[in-house]
Design an enzyme around this catalytic site. Structure first.
Site, PDB file in Angstrom:
ATOM      1  CG  HIS A 128      -1.878   1.032   1.388  1.00 42.13           C
ATOM      2  ND1 HIS A 128      -1.602   2.298   1.860  1.00 42.13           N
ATOM      3  CD2 HIS A 128      -3.205   1.018   1.121  1.00 42.13           C
ATOM      4  CE1 HIS A 128      -2.721   3.011   1.870  1.00 42.13           C
ATOM      5  NE2 HIS A 128      -3.710   2.259   1.420  1.00 42.13           N
ATOM      6  CG  ASP A 205       0.386  -2.555   6.055  1.00 43.79           C
ATOM      7  OD1 ASP A 205      -0.592  -2.721   6.821  1.00 43.79           O
ATOM      8  OD2 ASP A 205       0.317  -1.873   5.011  1.00 43.79           O
ATOM      9  CD  GLN A 208      -6.964  -4.550   3.861  1.00 43.04           C
ATOM     10  OE1 GLN A 208      -7.908  -5.260   4.227  1.00 43.04           O
ATOM     11  NE2 GLN A 208      -7.146  -3.276   3.515  1.00 43.04           N
ATOM     12  CE  LYS A 231      -7.418  -0.393   6.173  1.00 43.58           C
ATOM     13  NZ  LYS A 231      -8.150   0.198   5.070  1.00 43.58           N
ATOM     14  CB  CYS A 371      -3.881   3.427  -1.594  1.00 41.77           C
ATOM     15  SG  CYS A 371      -5.149   4.653  -1.332  1.00 41.77           S
TER      16      CYS A 371
HETATM   17  N1  C6P Z   1      -6.395   0.460   2.682  1.00 39.96           N
HETATM   18  C1  C6P Z   1      -8.201   0.191   1.097  1.00 39.96           C
HETATM   19  O1  C6P Z   1      -9.277   0.503   0.595  1.00 39.96           O
HETATM   20  P1  C6P Z   1      -5.214   3.654   7.021  1.00 39.96           P
HETATM   21  O2  C6P Z   1      -5.804   4.450   5.911  1.00 39.96           O
HETATM   22  O3  C6P Z   1      -4.079   4.346   7.680  1.00 39.96           O
HETATM   23  O4  C6P Z   1      -6.217   3.139   7.993  1.00 39.96           O
HETATM   24  O5  C6P Z   1      -4.618   2.324   6.354  1.00 39.96           O
HETATM   25  C2  C6P Z   1      -3.687   2.403   5.327  1.00 39.96           C
HETATM   26  C3  C6P Z   1      -3.423   1.045   4.761  1.00 39.96           C
HETATM   27  C4  C6P Z   1      -2.177   0.477   4.915  1.00 39.96           C
HETATM   28  N2  C6P Z   1      -1.894  -0.750   4.479  1.00 39.96           N
HETATM   29  C5  C6P Z   1      -2.819  -1.500   3.861  1.00 39.96           C
HETATM   30  C6  C6P Z   1      -2.467  -2.888   3.407  1.00 39.96           C
HETATM   31  C7  C6P Z   1      -4.112  -0.988   3.660  1.00 39.96           C
HETATM   32  O6  C6P Z   1      -5.026  -1.734   3.051  1.00 39.96           O
HETATM   33  C8  C6P Z   1      -4.413   0.332   4.095  1.00 39.96           C
HETATM   34  C9  C6P Z   1      -5.752   0.939   3.830  1.00 39.96           C
HETATM   35  C10 C6P Z   1      -7.723   0.918   2.329  1.00 39.96           C
HETATM   36  O7  C6P Z   1      -7.513  -0.712   0.652  1.00 39.96           O
HETATM   37  C11 C6P Z   1      -7.830   2.406   2.176  1.00 39.96           C
HETATM   38  S1  C6P Z   1      -6.706   3.026   0.973  1.00 39.96           S
END
Ligand code: C6P
Length: 425
Positions: A128, A205, A208, A231, A371
Site C-alpha cells: 500500500h 503492515d 488487512q 477496518k 492506493c
Molecule cells: N487500505 C483500502 O481501501 P489507514 O488508511 O491508515 O487506515 O490504512 C492504510 C493502509 C495500509 N496498508 C494497507 C495494506 C491498507 O489496506 C491500508 C488501507 C484501504 O484498501 C484504504 S486506501
C-alpha cells in the site's frame, strides 16, 4: 473446504450492524468494501455514546473520578490489543490514528535515527502507498536505499528475488501481511527469518490481516506491527503500532507536547516512559475505548472462525465471478494464499463503470488503484474493481455481486463472447 462452525452465526451477527438494514437505490445494501473500512456493530456505536454520556474527561491528567475512569478504560484496551496479537508486554502497544501513522512512526521515529546513507530497506511491489511513500521520503532525506521484492503474475512474491535482495546491507524489511489490492497473503515468517539472519528488523503492515485472521507477532517474526481500528469494527482515527519493547526504547518520539514528557524546562525536556512518549497530546479517547469493544466482539467470534468464514465466501466468490464471461480475477487462485479480497476486471468495461452499475444494485465495492499503484503497474491495468468480505457477509451477497457484474457486462455490451476466468494479468 469443511469449516467447523463454533458460534459463528452470520444471521445474528448481521442484527448487530444497523447499517446493513438500509437500502441503496431501493435495493438492500450489499456492503463489500470492507478492505476500505468495516461497518460498526451496535456494541461499538453504543460505547461511544456511553463514554460521552457517562465518563467524558481527559486522561492521565486529573485526580477527579471522571478522569481516572476515562484513563482506566483507555488503558484497559492496551491489554486487549496485546492479547489479540500475542504481544508480550502491554507497554508495547502504542495507539496511533491508523496504519498510515504507525508506519510513518516506524520510518520517522525508528529508521530516521537508526539508519544511515547506504543502508537498505527492503519493501515489496505489492505494498500500500503508506508502506512506500514514508520510505521514499526518508530515502530523499538521509540517503537510504530502497529495494523492492517483485510480484509474480499471480500476485505472489518472487521469493527467489527476495532471497537475493535481503542481504548484509538490509537493515529493515517492511512488508504487508496481506495485500489490500490482490488479497495475497505474504509468507512473512519466511521473509522475516531471512531478514533476521542478516541482523535486520521486520515491520509488518497488518492493516488487512489483523482484522481478518489470527495474527501472532512472535509466530510472524515481527519487530513492528501496524494496523487500523476502523477496518476491524472500531472507529476511524484509531490504530496501533506494536513493537518489541527493546525496539520501542530505541525510538524517538515523532511529536512533542503534553503527556509524552517526564520533565520540561525552558532549556530541554525528557521523555515519558514507553508507550506514552509516542502519544503526545489528547488522544482519540472514545475511539480507543470503543476499539476495545470491537476487539471484544472479534475475540468472542474467534479470529480463526472469522478467517474460516471469509475463506468460505472467498472460495464461493472466486467460483461465481470466475464463471462469468469476460471476468479476469487477479491474485493467487488458492484461497489459502489470500485474504477475503477479490480484485477483478471485466473485459471492455472500465472499473469505474462497473462500480457505478454495482452501486445501482446496492452493491458497494471499491474501484480504482486501491492506493497500490505499483500493483496496477505490474498488472498493466489502470485500475480494478475490488470486493472485500467480512464477518457479516453472506453467500447470498456473493450472488448479488455476481448478478450485478453480469448486469454490468450486459449493460456495456462487452464481454459476451469472452472466455472464463484467468488469474494473473
Ligand atoms: N487500505 C483500502 O481501501 P489507514 O488508511 O491508515 O487506515 O490504512 C492504510 C493502509 C495500509 N496498508 C494497507 C495494506 C491498507 O489496506 C491500508 C488501507 C484501504 O484498501 C484504504 S486506501
Amino acid at each position: 473446504m469443511t469449516i467447523e462452525r463454533r458460534a459463528f452465526d452470520t444471521r445474528s451477527i448481521r442484527r448487530d450492524f444497523p447499517i446493513l438494514k438500509r437500502e441503496v437505490h431501493g435495493k438492500p445494501l450489499v456492503y463489500l468494501d470492507n478492505a476500505a473500512t468495516s461497518q460498526k456493530p451496535v456494541q461499538v456505536i453504543a460505547e461511544i455514546t456511553r463514554y460521552y454520556r457517562d465518563t467524558n474527561a481527559n486522561i492521565h491528567r486529573g485526580v477527579h473520578t471522571l478522569s481516572q475512569e476515562a484513563t482506566q478504560q483507555y488503558e484497559d484496551v492496551r491489554e486487549k490489543v496485546r492479547a489479540l496479537i500475542g504481544g508480550r508486554r502491554v507497554e508495547e502497544v502504542v495507539y496511533t490514528s491508523g496504519t498510515t501513522m504507525s508506519l510513518n512512526l516506524v520510518a520517522r521515529g525508528w529508521a530516521r535515527h537508526r539508519l544511515r546513507a547506504g543502508d537498505e530497506v527492503v519493501l515489496t511491489e505489492i505494498e500500500h502507498h503508506s508502506n512506500i511513500v514514508p520510505w521514499q521520503q526518508l530515502r530523499d532525506e538521509i540517503g537510504i536505499v530502497l529495494r523492492f521484492i517483485p510480484m509474480l503474475p499471480d500476485g505472489t512474491l518472487d521469493m527467489e528475488e527476495a532471497r537475493r535482495l535481503i542481504g548484509p546491507r538490509t537493515r529493515l524489511l517492511s512488508v504487508t501481511h496481506a495485500s489490500n489490492a490482490l488479497g495475497t497473503i505474504v509468507p512473512v515468517r519466511e521473509l522475516a527469518d531471512l531478514a533476521h539472519a542478516q541482523g535486520a528488523l521486520v515491520c509488518v503492515d497488518g492493516a488487512q490481516s489483523v482484522p481478518h485472521m489470527p495474527v501472532d507477532v512472535t509466530e510472524l517474526g515481527a519487530d513492528f506491527l501496524a494496523f487500523s481500528g476502523h477496518k476491524m469494527l472500531g472507529p476511524t482515527g484509531t490504530g496501533v503500532l506494536w513493537a518489541r519493547h527493546e525496539v520501542l526504547e530505541e525510538m524517538e518520539p515523532l511529536f512533542g507536547g503534553g503527556d509524552m514528557i517526564l520533565t520540561v524546562t525552558l532549556e530541554e525536556s525528557t521523555w515519558n516512559e514507553i508507550p506514552y512518549r509516542f502519544e503526545a497530546g489528547t488522544p482519540n479517547i472514545e475511539g480507543v475505548i470503543a476499539l476495545g469493544k470491537a476487539i471484544d466482539y472479534l475475540t468472542a467470534l474467534g479470529m480463526d472462525q472469522v478467517r474460516a468464514h471469509e475463506v468460505e465466501l472467498l472460495d464461493y466468490a472466486l467460483r461465481r465471478l470466475g464463471d462469468l464471461p469476460g471476468v479476469t480475477l487477479f491474485g493467487p487462485p488458492e484461497v489459502e494464499r489470500r485474504g477475503g479480497v477479490v480484485s477483478f476486471d471485466l473485459e471492455g468495461v472500465h472499473p469505474h463503470d462497473i462500480g457505478q452499475v454495482l452501486d445501482s444494485h446496492g452493491v458497494a465495492v471499491r474501484t480504482g488503484h486501491h492506493c497500490a499503484q505499483p500493483v496496477m503497474a505490474a498488472l498493466r491495468v489502470p485500475a480494478t474493481a475490488r470486493a472485500s468480505f467480512y464477518i457479516y457477509n453472506t453467500p447470498d451477497e456473493v450472488d448479488a455481486l455476481a448478478e450485478a457484474v453480469a448486469d454490468a457486462a450486459r449493460f456495456f455490451g462487452g464481454a459476451t463472447g469472452a472466455t472464463g476466468a484467468a488469474h494473473g494479468g
